[in-house]
Scaffold this motif. Structure first.
Motif, mmCIF file in Angstrom:
data_model
loop_
_atom_site.group_PDB
_atom_site.id
_atom_site.type_symbol
_atom_site.label_atom_id
_atom_site.label_comp_id
_atom_site.label_asym_id
_atom_site.label_seq_id
_atom_site.Cartn_x
_atom_site.Cartn_y
_atom_site.Cartn_z
ATOM 1 N N LEU A 37 54.255 -26.418 -5.685
ATOM 2 C CA LEU A 37 53.755 -26.807 -6.999
ATOM 3 C C LEU A 37 54.869 -27.433 -7.844
ATOM 4 N N ARG A 38 54.510 -28.493 -8.566
ATOM 5 C CA ARG A 38 55.477 -29.132 -9.467
ATOM 6 C C ARG A 38 55.407 -28.451 -10.841
ATOM 7 N N TYR A 39 56.581 -27.977 -11.310
ATOM 8 C CA TYR A 39 56.665 -27.406 -12.654
ATOM 9 C C TYR A 39 57.451 -28.396 -13.534
ATOM 10 N N PRO A 40 56.794 -28.994 -14.552
ATOM 11 C CA PRO A 40 57.477 -30.001 -15.405
ATOM 12 C C PRO A 40 58.625 -29.375 -16.209
ATOM 13 N N LEU A 41 59.711 -30.085 -16.321
ATOM 14 C CA LEU A 41 60.839 -29.656 -17.143
ATOM 15 C C LEU A 41 60.540 -29.989 -18.610
ATOM 16 N N ALA A 42 60.928 -29.087 -19.493
ATOM 17 C CA ALA A 42 60.673 -29.282 -20.934
ATOM 18 C C ALA A 42 61.771 -30.140 -21.568
ATOM 19 N N GLY B 59 62.979 -23.349 1.460
ATOM 20 C CA GLY B 59 62.115 -24.163 0.615
ATOM 21 C C GLY B 59 62.923 -25.122 -0.241
ATOM 22 N N THR B 60 62.542 -25.174 -1.515
ATOM 23 C CA THR B 60 63.237 -26.082 -2.443
ATOM 24 C C THR B 60 64.409 -25.416 -3.129
ATOM 25 N N GLY B 61 64.559 -24.077 -2.910
ATOM 26 C CA GLY B 61 65.629 -23.354 -3.594
ATOM 27 C C GLY B 61 65.221 -22.874 -4.976
ATOM 28 N N CYS B 62 63.994 -23.206 -5.424
ATOM 29 C CA CYS B 62 63.478 -22.756 -6.719
ATOM 30 C C CYS B 62 62.397 -21.706 -6.476
ATOM 31 N N VAL B 63 62.491 -20.589 -7.193
ATOM 32 C CA VAL B 63 61.545 -19.490 -6.994
ATOM 33 C C VAL B 63 60.873 -19.154 -8.317
ATOM 34 N N LYS B 64 59.529 -19.209 -8.348
ATOM 35 C CA LYS B 64 58.801 -18.785 -9.541
ATOM 36 C C LYS B 64 58.922 -17.273 -9.680
ATOM 37 N N ILE B 65 59.086 -16.765 -10.888
ATOM 38 C CA ILE B 65 59.293 -15.340 -11.132
ATOM 39 C C ILE B 65 58.111 -14.790 -11.938
ATOM 40 N N LYS C 34 64.232 -36.588 -11.424
ATOM 41 C CA LYS C 34 62.847 -36.133 -11.540
ATOM 42 C C LYS C 34 62.678 -35.293 -12.801
ATOM 43 N N ASP C 35 61.482 -35.339 -13.370
ATOM 44 C CA ASP C 35 61.223 -34.560 -14.589
ATOM 45 C C ASP C 35 60.497 -33.249 -14.262
ATOM 46 N N TYR C 36 60.624 -32.831 -13.032
ATOM 47 C CA TYR C 36 60.004 -31.569 -12.592
ATOM 48 C C TYR C 36 60.841 -30.953 -11.470
ATOM 49 N N ILE C 37 60.606 -29.703 -11.242
ATOM 50 C CA ILE C 37 61.139 -29.046 -10.033
ATOM 51 C C ILE C 37 59.948 -28.506 -9.254
ATOM 52 N N VAL C 38 60.169 -28.227 -7.980
ATOM 53 C CA VAL C 38 59.075 -27.769 -7.115
ATOM 54 C C VAL C 38 59.328 -26.323 -6.697
ATOM 55 N N VAL C 39 58.314 -25.498 -6.927
ATOM 56 C CA VAL C 39 58.368 -24.110 -6.447
ATOM 57 C C VAL C 39 57.329 -23.960 -5.337
ATOM 58 N N ALA C 40 57.586 -23.050 -4.421
ATOM 59 C CA ALA C 40 56.644 -22.803 -3.325
ATOM 60 C C ALA C 40 56.139 -21.368 -3.436
ATOM 61 N N THR C 41 54.841 -21.195 -3.232
ATOM 62 C CA THR C 41 54.258 -19.857 -3.363
ATOM 63 C C THR C 41 53.083 -19.687 -2.409
ATOM 64 N N THR C 42 52.870 -18.458 -1.967
ATOM 65 C CA THR C 42 51.682 -18.125 -1.169
ATOM 66 C C THR C 42 50.576 -17.550 -2.049
ATOM 67 N N LYS D 156 67.889 -24.080 -19.126
ATOM 68 C CA LYS D 156 66.845 -24.983 -19.617
ATOM 69 C C LYS D 156 65.470 -24.328 -19.388
ATOM 70 N N GLU D 157 64.398 -25.036 -19.793
ATOM 71 C CA GLU D 157 63.076 -24.423 -19.718
ATOM 72 C C GLU D 157 62.073 -25.297 -18.960
ATOM 73 N N ILE D 158 61.055 -24.626 -18.483
ATOM 74 C CA ILE D 158 59.919 -25.253 -17.803
ATOM 75 C C ILE D 158 58.734 -25.200 -18.759
ATOM 76 N N LEU D 159 57.876 -26.173 -18.679
ATOM 77 C CA LEU D 159 56.600 -26.101 -19.397
ATOM 78 C C LEU D 159 55.546 -25.732 -18.356
ATOM 79 N N LEU D 160 55.183 -24.457 -18.339
ATOM 80 C CA LEU D 160 54.308 -23.928 -17.288
ATOM 81 C C LEU D 160 52.923 -24.559 -17.385
ATOM 82 N N PRO D 161 52.490 -25.241 -16.305
ATOM 83 C CA PRO D 161 51.182 -25.893 -16.345
ATOM 84 C C PRO D 161 50.036 -24.915 -16.624
ATOM 85 N N ILE D 162 48.916 -25.447 -16.997
ATOM 86 C CA ILE D 162 47.651 -24.746 -17.273
ATOM 87 C C ILE D 162 47.727 -23.918 -18.542
#
Length: 948
Positions: free
Chosen positions: A198-203, A270-276, A212-220, A246-252
Motif C-alpha cells: 500500500l502507498r502511504y502519502p507523505l505529508a 519488503g520495502t523496509g517500511c512497516v505500518k505500526i 516519490k511523494d509516498y512510501i510503500v508498506v506491505a501488510t497481510t 516526518k509524517e504520513i497522511l493516512l489514507p481513508i
C-alpha cells in the motif's frame, strides 16, 4: 489356570476388587512418595498421550508402593472453562433451543453442574481401564469447594502483595467465544494468502530520496490500517533517514501519523517500511510502546469495525483525541472491511501490488475462527518477582528435569517472562473475587461480606462482582498443594508435599510446570520458612505419533484410541469412528481408504497389560514415539508366553513337594544359573526404573522372561522333572516357584493384571498367604543368590547347544534326528563341563554320541562350530541330500535376490526418496539390509554344502 490367556476375563473385575479393598490408599508406613496426576479436562476422553503418561505414573507408584513407601497418586480433573461451557451450550441449544443468555448466569451454571454429574466422569472411568492405582477417595475437581477456596485465597494474597493488577492490554481474542485465550489455545495454521503493498502519502510535500511523494508498506491485514498510528523504518536504512520524524497522511481516515526509527523494521524485508498498529498486533504494540504512540482500537468484540476508534495510552488511559472511522465501514466484519479497503486503495491509485504469500494464521482451537489481537481490560499476574526463586530452584537442583535439556527450555521462557493474563470472559470457572462500586472502584476480597467489612462499605453502597472468571491454568497452578488441603496446614500437606515426580509433556512446561513452581514457592513454606518446590523431578515425555511419524489428529484420521487397543474394534466401526463427523467427503474417503489399508481386519483385542508394556518399552527418554501395531502384537504374544510358562510351572508344582516346608533339595546347574540371572535382572531393572528408563526396564524383563526363563530354563528343567531324583526334582520345583513368584513381583508395576492373576496361584505354593501382589515387597538384588561359576558353566552349555542347533538349521537337519558329534580342542574346563552336564547336553542337543578327537583334521567332512578353541563337528555323510539341499538354497537365493533388487530400485528412485516420509524410508532401508544379510548367509551355506 485357563489354557488361554484372555485379558477381557480378568481385568475389570480385578480392578474393581483392588479399588473396593482400598489397596490404592496410602499405607501410612514408610517414607512418603507422591505423584499428582496432571488433571485431564472433565470434558475429555482417554487418548494415547494419557495412556502413555498414566502408564509411566502408575508404574512408578506401584514400584514405590512395593518398595515399602507410603504412596499417594493424587487423582482429579480440571473444570476446563472454555471446553465445558461449549459442551453445555451446544447441549442446551440442541435440547432446548436456548442460549446461556436465555437462562442467565446462575441457571446456566446449574446446568453445567448437572452435566458434570451425568457426563463428566468419562475420562476417570477410562483411567480405571488402564489399571491406574490412584486413591479414588481423594479425587479432586478444580471447582470443588476446597480448591475454590484455595483459588480465592491465592488471588486475594497476590493482590495484596501487588502481584495482581487490572490493565488494558493486547490479548489473543476469540471473536466467536468472546473471550481472551492463552497461547496454548491458539492453533497456528499455515495458509496461502496475500501481501498487499500500500502507498502511504507523505505529508507536507515531503519527498523520498528518489523523488516519490509516498512510501510503500506491505501488510497481510489491510483492515488494521484504520488503527495505524505510525510507520517504522530502520535507523540504519539510508533510504529513509531523512524521513524520520516526518509524517504520513493516512489514507481513508486522513490522519497524520509519524515516521519513527526502530530496528523492528527489517531493511532486507519488503520495502523496509512497516505500518505500526499498536492496538492490533503484538510486535507493533512493542514498537508503539517504545515510541509512546497512541493505541487506536478499531474492532468490537465480534472483530467488526467500530463507529469510531477507541484511543488509549500504554497505561490504558483514554486519550482525548478523536479517531473517526468513515460511516461506510461501521459494523463491517473485519474480512469484509479488508476487501473494501483494498478496493478503495486501488481506486485511489494507492495499491502498489498484491503478492501471493505463505503465512501463519492463528485460530482458536475451540472456536475454529481466526484470533484477533485486541485491546481489552484484563487481570494480570506480575510474574517477574515470582519467576526469580523459581529459576533458582532449578539452578540449585531442588527441581531436576529428565531429560536435562528441558531445563534450557524452562530457563529461556522464565528469563524472558511476560505478565500473565488470568481473566477469561466466560461464565464457567472461578469467578474473580473482585467487586466494583458505582464509580468503578475495585475492591478485592474472599467474598462480598469481607469486602464490605474491610472497607467500611454500608448496605447503601451497591457492589457488583466482576463478571470474568479465572484462566483454568490459574487453578491448576495450585494443584500440588490445593489438593492436599491448603490453605489449611493439613497432615496430608505435611506428609505428601512436595510431591516426588511430575510426568508431563514439553508443550506445557511454561503454561503449567513453571506456574506451579512459581505459585507453590510463593505460598508454601517448610517449617524453617524456606519456599517449598511442588515436585523434585519433572519427567518430560515425548509425543505419541502414528506409524509414519505424523502427529495424531482427527483431521488426519490417524488417531488411535487406547481402549480400542485394549478391547479391539472391528474395521467398520473403526472407519465410522474416524470419518463419521467429517464435513469434507473427499477427506473422509481418503481417511477411509487409509484405514482399510492399514487395518484390514480392524484391531484385535490386546488387553491392558500388552498396551502398557508397549508404551513402557517405547518410552525412550524425551523422544517422540512412532506407534507400532506390530510391537503391540508382539507384547500381546509376550503375555501369552508368560501365561503358558506359568501354566507349565503350575502343572509341575501344584500338589507336589516344592521344598518350602523343609526336605532335602539339590539344585541343578540350571537352577543355580537362573537364580543368578534373576538377581542380575532385578538389579538392572531397579537401576533403570530409578533413572526413568522405562524402555530399558521393559527390555530387561522381556529378555529375561522370554529368552532366559522360558526358552532356556524351562527346557533345562525337563530332564530333572522327568528323570531326576526326588531331591533334584524338589530343588527344581523350589526354583521354578521362587523365580516365577519373584518375576511376577518384578513385572507387576508394568503389567498389573496378568501378574496379579498368576501370582494368586503361585504364591500359596511358596508359602505366601496374601490377597494381592501389589502390597508384596519388590524384589531386591541379593548377591548371595549369584553363583558365578554356575552362571559361567551354564552359558557354556547354552553355547554348546546353540552351536549344534545352528548347524541343524543351516543344513536343514530335522530337530528330532539324533546326531553323532565330534569334538576337538577339548581343554580341562571343557571336559569338566561335558562330564557334569551330559544329561542336559544329550537331551537338549539330541546327541546320539560324543567322540573326542585328538586333532580336528582327523574328522571327516563336517559342519563345524566353535566355542573358543573347542571345535564342534557334525559329519555330514548320510545326513543330507546334497543336491536337494543345493536346489532348496538356490530357490531361497532367487527369492532373496528378487526382493533385494525391488527394494534397491525403489531406493534408487529419486521421486520416491524425496516424497516418502522418513519412517517409510527407514523401513525400506531395513528391508534392504535384511535381504542382503539373507543373501550372504545363503551363499555361505551353499559354499559349505558344495564342499562336502
Amino acid at each position: 489356570m485357563d489354557k488361554t490367556y484372555n485379558p477381557q476375563d480378568i481385568e475389570q473385575s480385578l480392578y474393581q476388587d483392588w479399588e473396593s479393598k482400598g489397596y490404592f490408599k496410602p499405607s501410612g508406613q514408610g517414607a512418603a512418595y507422591s505423584i499428582m496426576i496432571p488433571p485431564p479436562n472433565v470434558t475429555g476422553s482417554l487418548h494415547m498421550g494419557h495412556a502413555f503418561q498414566d502408564t509411566i505414573m502408575d508404574t512408578l507408584i506401584r514400584y514405590k508402593r512395593m518398595q515399602g513407601n507410603n504412596t499417594l497418586w493424587q487423582v482429579g480433573t480440571d473444570h476446563a472453562g472454555i471446553a465445558t461451557q461449549m459442551v453445555v451450550e451446544r447441549k442446551l441449544a440442541a435440547e432446548e433451543g436456548k442460549t446461556r443468555h436465555d437462562l442467565g448466569r446462575d441457571e446456566f451454571i446449574k446446568k453445567v453442574w448437572e452435566w458434570k454429574g451425568e457426563s463428566g466422569g468419562t475420562i476417570t472411568r477410562q483411567l480405571r481401564r488402564l489399571g491406574a492405582s490412584v486413591d479414588w477417595d481423594r479425587e479432586r475437581f478444580t471447582m470443588d469447594e476446597g480448591l475454590s477456596n484455595a483459588v480465592k485465597e491465592v488471588f486475594v494474597r497476590l493482590y495484596q502483595d501487588d502481584l495482581i493488577y487490572r490493565g488494558k492490554r493486547l490479548v489473543n481474542w476469540d471473536p466467536k467465544l468472546h473471550t481472551a485465550i492463552s497461547d496454548l489455545e491458539v492453533e497456528n495454521k499455515d495458509k496461502q494468502g496475500h501481501m498487499w503493498h500500500l502507498r502511504y502519502p507523505l505529508a507536507d510535500g515531503v519527498k523520498t530520496k528518489d523523488g516519490k511523494d509516498y512510501i510503500v508498506v506491505a501488510t497481510t491485514r489491510p483492515e488494521t490500517m484504520l488503527g495505524d498510528t505510525g510507520v517504522a523504518v530502520n535507523p540504519a536504512d539510508e533510504r529513509y533517514q531523512d524521513l524520520i520524524g516526518k509524517e504520513i497522511l493516512l489514507p481513508i481516515v486522513n490522519r497524520r501519523i509519524p515516521i519513527v526509527a526502530d530496528e523492528h523494521a527489517d531493511m532486507e524485508k519488503g520495502t523496509g517500511c512497516v505500518k505500526i498498529t499498536p492496538a492490533h498486533d503484538f510486535n507493533d504494540n512493542e514498537v508503539g510502546k517504545r515510541h509512546q504512540l497512541p493505541m487506536i482500537n478499531v474492532f468490537n468484540k465480534d472483530a467488526a469495525i467500530l463507529t469510531a476508534g477507541e484511543t488509549f495510552t500504554f497505561d490504558g488511559k483514554p486519550l482525548s483525541f478523536d479517531a473517526p472511522i468513515p460511516e461506510r465501514f461501521h459494523g463491517l466484519d473485519r474480512f469484509d472491511a479488508r476487501a473494501q479497503i483494498v478496493a478503495e486503495f486501488e481506486a485511489a491509485g494507492l495499491l502498489e501490488k498484491i503478492d501471493d504469500h505463505s503465512l501463519t494464521v492463528p485460530y482458536g482451537d475451540r472456536s475454529g475462527v481466526v484470533i484477533e489481537p485486541l485491546l481489552t481490560d484484563q487481570w494480570y499476574v506480575r510474574v517477574a518477582p515470582l519467576a526469580a526463586p523459581a529459576i533458582k530452584a532449578v539452578e540449585d537442583g531442588d527441581i531436576q528435569f529428565v531429560p536435562k535439556q528441558y531445563e534450557n527450555m524452562y530457563f529461556s521462557w522464565m528469563r524472558d517472562v511476560q505478565d500473565w493474563c488470568i481473566s477469561r470472559q466466560l461464565w464457567w470457572g472461578h469467578r474473580i473475587p473482585a467487586w466494583y462500586d458505582a464509580e468503578g472502584k475495585v475492591y478485592v476480597g474472599r467474598d462480598e461480606a469481607e469486602v464490605r467489612a474491610n472497607h467500611n462499605l454500608g448496605a447503601d453502597i451497591s457492589l457488583t462482582q466482576d463478571d470474568d472468571v479465572l484462566d483454568t491454568w490459574f487453578s491448576s497452578a495450585l494443584w500440588t498443594f490445593s489438593t492436599q488441603g491448603w490453605p489449611e496446614q493439613t497432615e496430608d500437606l505435611k506428609v505428601f508435599h512436595p510431591s516426588d515426580v511430575l510426568v508431563t509433556g514439553f508443550d506445557i512446561i511454561f503454561f503449567w510446570v513453571a506456574r506451579m513452581i512459581m505459585m507453590t514457592m510463593h505460598f508454601v513454606k517448610d517449617d524453617d520458612g524456606k519456599p517449598q518446590v511442588p515436585f523434585k523431578t519433572v519427567y518430560v515425555t515425548g509425543l505419541i505419533r502414528d506409524e509414519n511419524g505424523d502427529k495424531m489428529s482427527k483431521s488426519k484420521g490417524n488417531v488411535l484410541d487406547p481402549l480400542d487397543m485394549i478391547d479391539g474394534i472391528d474395521l467398520e466401526s473403526l472407519v465410522e469412528k474416524r470419518t463419521g463427523n467429517m464435513m469434507q467427503p473427499q477427506l473422509a474417503a481418503k481417511i477411509e481408504k487409509n484405514t482399510r489399508k492399514t487395518f484390514e481386519k480392524g484391531i484385535e483385542p490386546h488387553g491392558t497389560d500388552a498396551l502398557r508394556f508397549t508404551l513402557a518399552a517405547m518410552a525412550s527418554t524425551g523422544r517422540d514415539i512412532n506407534w507400532d501395531m506390530n510391537r503391540l502384537e508382539g507384547y500381546r504374544n509376550f503375555c501369552n508366553k508368560l501365561w503358558n510358562a506359568s501354566r507349565y510351572v503350575l502343572m509341575n508344582t501344584e500338589e507336589q513337594d516344592c521344598g518350602f516346608n523343609g526336605g532335602d533339595k539339590q539344585l541343578s546347574l540350571a537352577d543355580r544359573w537362573i537364580l543368578g540371572q534373576f538377581q542380575h535382572t532385578v538389579k538392572t531393572f531397579n537401576e533403570h526404573l530409578d533413572n526413568f528408563r522405562f524402555d530399558l526396564a521393559a527390555n530387561t524383563v522381556y529378555e529375561f522372561t522370554w529368552n532366559q526363563f522360558c526358552d532356556w530354563y524351562l527346557e533345562l528343567t525337563k530332564p530333572v522333572l522327568f528323570k531326576g531324583t526326588e531331591v533334584e526334582q524338589r530343588g527344581t520345583r523350589h526354583t521354578l516357584i521362587t523365580v516365577l513368584e519373584g518375576l511376577l513381583r518384578l513385572m507387576h508395576p508394568l503389567m498389573p493384571y496378568i501378574t496379579e492373576t498368576i501370582w494368586l496361584r503361585v504364591a500359596p505354593l511358596a508359602g505366601i498367604k496374601a490377597s494381592t501382589i501389589m502390597l508384596q515387597a519388590f524384589p531386591r538384588f541379593d548377591d548371595s543368590q549369584v553363583d558365578s561359576q554356575a552362571m559361567a558353566d551354564l552359558e557354556w552349555v547354552k553355547q554348546f547347544i546353540l552351536a549344534i542347533r545352528n548347524i541343524r538349521g543351516e543344513m536343514d537337519i530335522s530337530p528330532s534326528k539324533p546326531l553323532n558329534v565330534l569334538l576337538a580342542g577339548v581343554n580341562a574346563e571343557d571336559q569338566r563341563r561335558l562330564d557334569a552336564n551330559s544329561a542336559f547336553l544329550s537331551s537338549l542337543a539330541k546327541m546320539e554320541s560324543v567322540t573326542i578327537l585328538a586333532n580336528k583334521d582327523d574328522a571327516p567332512a563336517s559342519a563345524t562350530a566353535f566355542i573358543g578353541d573347542l571345535a564342534i563337528m557334525i559329519p555330514m555323510a548320510g545326513l543330507i541330500d546334497v543336491e536337494a539341499e543345493l536346489a532348496r538354497i538356490e530357490k531361497q537365493l532367487e527369492k532373496a535376490e528378487k526382493g533385494l533388487a525391488q527394494v534397491a530400485n525403489k531406493l534408487a528412485n529419486e521421486k520416491f526418496v524425496s516424497n516418502a516420509p522418513a519412517a517409510v524410508l527407514e523401513k525400506e532401508r531395513e528391508k534392504l539390509a535384511e535381504y542382503q544379510d539373507a543373501k550372504d548367509k545363503l551363499l555361505a551355506q551353499k559354499a559349505k554344502i558344495e564342499s562336502l
